[in-house]
Design a protein around this motif. Structure first.
Motif, PDB file in Angstrom:
ATOM      1  N   LYS A  54      -4.370  -0.792  12.612  1.00 39.92           N
ATOM      2  CA  LYS A  54      -4.386   0.650  12.353  1.00 39.92           C
ATOM      3  C   LYS A  54      -4.081   0.988  10.893  1.00 39.92           C
ATOM      4  O   LYS A  54      -3.921   2.148  10.543  1.00 39.92           O
ATOM      5  CB  LYS A  54      -3.369   1.350  13.256  1.00 39.92           C
ATOM      6  CG  LYS A  54      -3.715   1.261  14.725  1.00 39.92           C
ATOM      7  CD  LYS A  54      -2.681   1.940  15.582  1.00 39.92           C
ATOM      8  CE  LYS A  54      -3.054   1.789  17.050  1.00 39.92           C
ATOM      9  NZ  LYS A  54      -2.065   2.395  17.930  1.00 39.92           N
ATOM     10  N   ILE A  55      -3.996  -0.016  10.055  1.00 38.72           N
ATOM     11  CA  ILE A  55      -3.707   0.184   8.632  1.00 38.72           C
ATOM     12  C   ILE A  55      -5.031   0.407   7.904  1.00 38.72           C
ATOM     13  O   ILE A  55      -5.932  -0.425   7.964  1.00 38.72           O
ATOM     14  CB  ILE A  55      -2.997  -1.038   8.013  1.00 38.72           C
ATOM     15  CG1 ILE A  55      -1.809  -1.500   8.866  1.00 38.72           C
ATOM     16  CG2 ILE A  55      -2.604  -0.767   6.558  1.00 38.72           C
ATOM     17  CD1 ILE A  55      -0.713  -0.507   9.046  1.00 38.72           C
ATOM     18  N   THR A  56      -5.143   1.531   7.212  1.00 45.47           N
ATOM     19  CA  THR A  56      -6.390   1.796   6.485  1.00 45.47           C
ATOM     20  C   THR A  56      -6.470   0.925   5.231  1.00 45.47           C
ATOM     21  O   THR A  56      -5.447   0.463   4.708  1.00 45.47           O
ATOM     22  CB  THR A  56      -6.497   3.279   6.057  1.00 45.47           C
ATOM     23  OG1 THR A  56      -5.471   3.558   5.103  1.00 45.47           O
ATOM     24  CG2 THR A  56      -6.421   4.214   7.248  1.00 45.47           C
ATOM     25  N   THR A  57      -7.679   0.745   4.757  1.00 46.08           N
ATOM     26  CA  THR A  57      -7.874   0.012   3.508  1.00 46.08           C
ATOM     27  C   THR A  57      -7.180   0.750   2.374  1.00 46.08           C
ATOM     28  O   THR A  57      -6.634   0.134   1.454  1.00 46.08           O
ATOM     29  CB  THR A  57      -9.381  -0.171   3.224  1.00 46.08           C
ATOM     30  OG1 THR A  57      -9.982  -0.783   4.370  1.00 46.08           O
ATOM     31  CG2 THR A  57      -9.621  -1.066   2.030  1.00 46.08           C
ATOM     32  N   TYR A  58      -7.155   2.064   2.438  1.00 45.10           N
ATOM     33  CA  TYR A  58      -6.476   2.901   1.442  1.00 45.10           C
ATOM     34  C   TYR A  58      -4.993   2.558   1.372  1.00 45.10           C
ATOM     35  O   TYR A  58      -4.453   2.257   0.298  1.00 45.10           O
ATOM     36  CB  TYR A  58      -6.696   4.369   1.816  1.00 45.10           C
ATOM     37  CG  TYR A  58      -6.060   5.392   0.904  1.00 45.10           C
ATOM     38  CD1 TYR A  58      -6.719   5.837  -0.237  1.00 45.10           C
ATOM     39  CD2 TYR A  58      -4.812   5.936   1.193  1.00 45.10           C
ATOM     40  CE1 TYR A  58      -6.150   6.802  -1.069  1.00 45.10           C
ATOM     41  CE2 TYR A  58      -4.237   6.893   0.371  1.00 45.10           C
ATOM     42  CZ  TYR A  58      -4.915   7.324  -0.759  1.00 45.10           C
ATOM     43  OH  TYR A  58      -4.348   8.267  -1.577  1.00 45.10           O
ATOM     44  N   ASP A  59      -4.323   2.590   2.520  1.00 48.37           N
ATOM     45  CA  ASP A  59      -2.885   2.293   2.544  1.00 48.37           C
ATOM     46  C   ASP A  59      -2.608   0.841   2.165  1.00 48.37           C
ATOM     47  O   ASP A  59      -1.639   0.556   1.461  1.00 48.37           O
ATOM     48  CB  ASP A  59      -2.285   2.603   3.918  1.00 48.37           C
ATOM     49  CG  ASP A  59      -2.146   4.099   4.162  1.00 48.37           C
ATOM     50  OD1 ASP A  59      -1.945   4.845   3.183  1.00 48.37           O
ATOM     51  OD2 ASP A  59      -2.248   4.521   5.324  1.00 48.37           O
ATOM     52  N   HIS A  60      -3.454  -0.076   2.633  1.00 47.24           N
ATOM     53  CA  HIS A  60      -3.287  -1.487   2.276  1.00 47.24           C
ATOM     54  C   HIS A  60      -3.398  -1.679   0.769  1.00 47.24           C
ATOM     55  O   HIS A  60      -2.566  -2.359   0.153  1.00 47.24           O
ATOM     56  CB  HIS A  60      -4.338  -2.343   2.997  1.00 47.24           C
ATOM     57  CG  HIS A  60      -4.423  -3.738   2.475  1.00 47.24           C
ATOM     58  ND1 HIS A  60      -3.449  -4.687   2.715  1.00 47.24           N
ATOM     59  CD2 HIS A  60      -5.361  -4.337   1.690  1.00 47.24           C
ATOM     60  CE1 HIS A  60      -3.799  -5.821   2.116  1.00 47.24           C
ATOM     61  NE2 HIS A  60      -4.948  -5.630   1.482  1.00 47.24           N
ATOM     62  N   SER A  61      -4.398  -1.079   0.156  1.00 42.87           N
ATOM     63  CA  SER A  61      -4.618  -1.244  -1.285  1.00 42.87           C
ATOM     64  C   SER A  61      -3.455  -0.686  -2.101  1.00 42.87           C
ATOM     65  O   SER A  61      -3.019  -1.295  -3.090  1.00 42.87           O
ATOM     66  CB  SER A  61      -5.929  -0.567  -1.700  1.00 42.87           C
ATOM     67  OG  SER A  61      -7.022  -1.171  -1.036  1.00 42.87           O
ATOM     68  N   ILE A  62      -2.934   0.458  -1.696  1.00 41.68           N
ATOM     69  CA  ILE A  62      -1.794   1.055  -2.385  1.00 41.68           C
ATOM     70  C   ILE A  62      -0.552   0.186  -2.202  1.00 41.68           C
ATOM     71  O   ILE A  62       0.201  -0.063  -3.154  1.00 41.68           O
ATOM     72  CB  ILE A  62      -1.558   2.501  -1.899  1.00 41.68           C
ATOM     73  CG1 ILE A  62      -2.688   3.390  -2.429  1.00 41.68           C
ATOM     74  CG2 ILE A  62      -0.190   3.018  -2.337  1.00 41.68           C
ATOM     75  CD1 ILE A  62      -2.688   4.796  -1.879  1.00 41.68           C
ATOM     76  N   ASN A  63      -0.354  -0.302  -0.992  1.00 46.32           N
ATOM     77  CA  ASN A  63       0.775  -1.184  -0.712  1.00 46.32           C
ATOM     78  C   ASN A  63       0.716  -2.432  -1.605  1.00 46.32           C
ATOM     79  O   ASN A  63       1.708  -2.821  -2.218  1.00 46.32           O
ATOM     80  CB  ASN A  63       0.763  -1.572   0.773  1.00 46.32           C
ATOM     81  CG  ASN A  63       1.982  -2.350   1.202  1.00 46.32           C
ATOM     82  OD1 ASN A  63       3.085  -2.152   0.706  1.00 46.32           O
ATOM     83  ND2 ASN A  63       1.777  -3.250   2.142  1.00 46.32           N
ATOM     84  N   VAL A  64      -0.456  -3.040  -1.690  1.00 45.47           N
ATOM     85  CA  VAL A  64      -0.638  -4.244  -2.505  1.00 45.47           C
ATOM     86  C   VAL A  64      -0.358  -3.938  -3.979  1.00 45.47           C
ATOM     87  O   VAL A  64       0.345  -4.699  -4.656  1.00 45.47           O
ATOM     88  CB  VAL A  64      -2.050  -4.837  -2.310  1.00 45.47           C
ATOM     89  CG1 VAL A  64      -2.361  -5.908  -3.348  1.00 45.47           C
ATOM     90  CG2 VAL A  64      -2.204  -5.402  -0.899  1.00 45.47           C
ATOM     91  N   ALA A  65      -0.893  -2.837  -4.486  1.00 44.77           N
ATOM     92  CA  ALA A  65      -0.687  -2.488  -5.894  1.00 44.77           C
ATOM     93  C   ALA A  65       0.805  -2.290  -6.201  1.00 44.77           C
ATOM     94  O   ALA A  65       1.307  -2.791  -7.215  1.00 44.77           O
ATOM     95  CB  ALA A  65      -1.483  -1.235  -6.256  1.00 44.77           C
ATOM     96  N   GLY A  71      -6.879  -3.838 -10.703  1.00 46.13           N
ATOM     97  CA  GLY A  71      -7.435  -4.899  -9.858  1.00 46.13           C
ATOM     98  C   GLY A  71      -6.845  -4.893  -8.459  1.00 46.13           C
ATOM     99  O   GLY A  71      -7.550  -5.094  -7.473  1.00 46.13           O
ATOM    100  N   ALA A  72      -5.535  -4.641  -8.376  1.00 47.22           N
ATOM    101  CA  ALA A  72      -4.883  -4.604  -7.064  1.00 47.22           C
ATOM    102  C   ALA A  72      -5.385  -3.428  -6.225  1.00 47.22           C
ATOM    103  O   ALA A  72      -5.646  -3.577  -5.026  1.00 47.22           O
ATOM    104  CB  ALA A  72      -3.369  -4.528  -7.237  1.00 47.22           C
ATOM    105  N   LEU A  73      -5.533  -2.269  -6.850  1.00 44.85           N
ATOM    106  CA  LEU A  73      -6.034  -1.117  -6.096  1.00 44.85           C
ATOM    107  C   LEU A  73      -7.463  -1.321  -5.608  1.00 44.85           C
ATOM    108  O   LEU A  73      -7.832  -0.872  -4.517  1.00 44.85           O
ATOM    109  CB  LEU A  73      -5.972   0.151  -6.958  1.00 44.85           C
ATOM    110  CG  LEU A  73      -4.607   0.785  -7.140  1.00 44.85           C
ATOM    111  CD1 LEU A  73      -4.674   1.914  -8.161  1.00 44.85           C
ATOM    112  CD2 LEU A  73      -4.051   1.302  -5.818  1.00 44.85           C
ATOM    113  N   LEU A  74      -8.277  -2.000  -6.395  1.00 39.95           N
ATOM    114  CA  LEU A  74      -9.709  -2.106  -6.088  1.00 39.95           C
ATOM    115  C   LEU A  74     -10.110  -3.429  -5.441  1.00 39.95           C
ATOM    116  O   LEU A  74     -11.299  -3.664  -5.195  1.00 39.95           O
ATOM    117  CB  LEU A  74     -10.517  -1.882  -7.374  1.00 39.95           C
ATOM    118  CG  LEU A  74     -10.310  -0.506  -8.015  1.00 39.95           C
ATOM    119  CD1 LEU A  74     -11.006  -0.440  -9.379  1.00 39.95           C
ATOM    120  CD2 LEU A  74     -10.796   0.605  -7.096  1.00 39.95           C
ATOM    121  N   HIS A  75      -9.150  -4.281  -5.111  1.00 42.12           N
ATOM    122  CA  HIS A  75      -9.502  -5.607  -4.583  1.00 42.12           C
ATOM    123  C   HIS A  75     -10.255  -5.553  -3.258  1.00 42.12           C
ATOM    124  O   HIS A  75     -11.037  -6.445  -2.960  1.00 42.12           O
ATOM    125  CB  HIS A  75      -8.255  -6.501  -4.470  1.00 42.12           C
ATOM    126  CG  HIS A  75      -7.380  -6.217  -3.292  1.00 42.12           C
ATOM    127  ND1 HIS A  75      -6.505  -5.147  -3.259  1.00 42.12           N
ATOM    128  CD2 HIS A  75      -7.253  -6.868  -2.110  1.00 42.12           C
ATOM    129  CE1 HIS A  75      -5.865  -5.155  -2.097  1.00 42.12           C
ATOM    130  NE2 HIS A  75      -6.306  -6.192  -1.386  1.00 42.12           N
TER     131      HIS A  75
END
Length: 157
Positions: A28-39, A61-65
């Protein structure tokens, strides 16, 4: 506000990047939330370890991976090898929409290493590769906790 914070805000608040809220990455984790979390975690790791990195590139790079912009859960032959091929789609989309330098390209293309065939060549790429695996594992194993804990749903830093 530092330069990397400006880059972060420009990307996260862009209508192009906000498309990621429509795609789910891990459960249930969106790609949006995952990308922000990673960054955010990449920033923390670089600071804590006092690694000299290009912070602008690390954040971008982290946001757009995972900027592949499709639902890989749909039954489609093109999605069968998602884990292996999505970095190429992400790089293509990110280059077109935001422009990339060589560090950011390598970060995106190598973030799935060793599953992918591109080797991380820069410190920023190695940090992303490790942080992405940590975040993906956490999001999968502790999904409910992550969903109640995240404060990045609106993209605020």
């Amino acid at each position: 506000m530092g330069k990397y914070e400006k880059i972060y805000n420009e990307i996260v608040n862009s209508d192009l990047f906000k498309q990621e809220v429509n795609f789910f990455q891990h459960g249930k984790i969106t790609t949006y939330d995952h990308s922000i979390n990673v960054a955010k975690k990449c920033i923390i790791i670089a600071r804590k370890l006092k690694v000299k990195v290009n912070m602008d590139s690390l954040v971008k790079g982290a946001l757009l991976h995972d900027y592949f912009l499709y639902d890989w859960h749909q039954k489609d032959k093109a999605h069968r090898l998602h884990g292996f091929v999505h970095p190429k789609f992400s790089k293509k989309n990110a280059e077109k929409d935001f422009g990339l330098n060589k560090i950011e390209e390598n970060m995106i293309l190598s973030h799935m290493f060793p599953m992918g065939w591109v080797i991380p060549k820069y410190k920023e790429s190695i940090i992303l590769c490790l942080v992405d695996k940590y975040c993906a594992s956490y999001e999968l194993l502790f999904q409910k906790r992550f969903l109640t804990k995240i404060g990045c749903k609106n993209g605020k830093m």
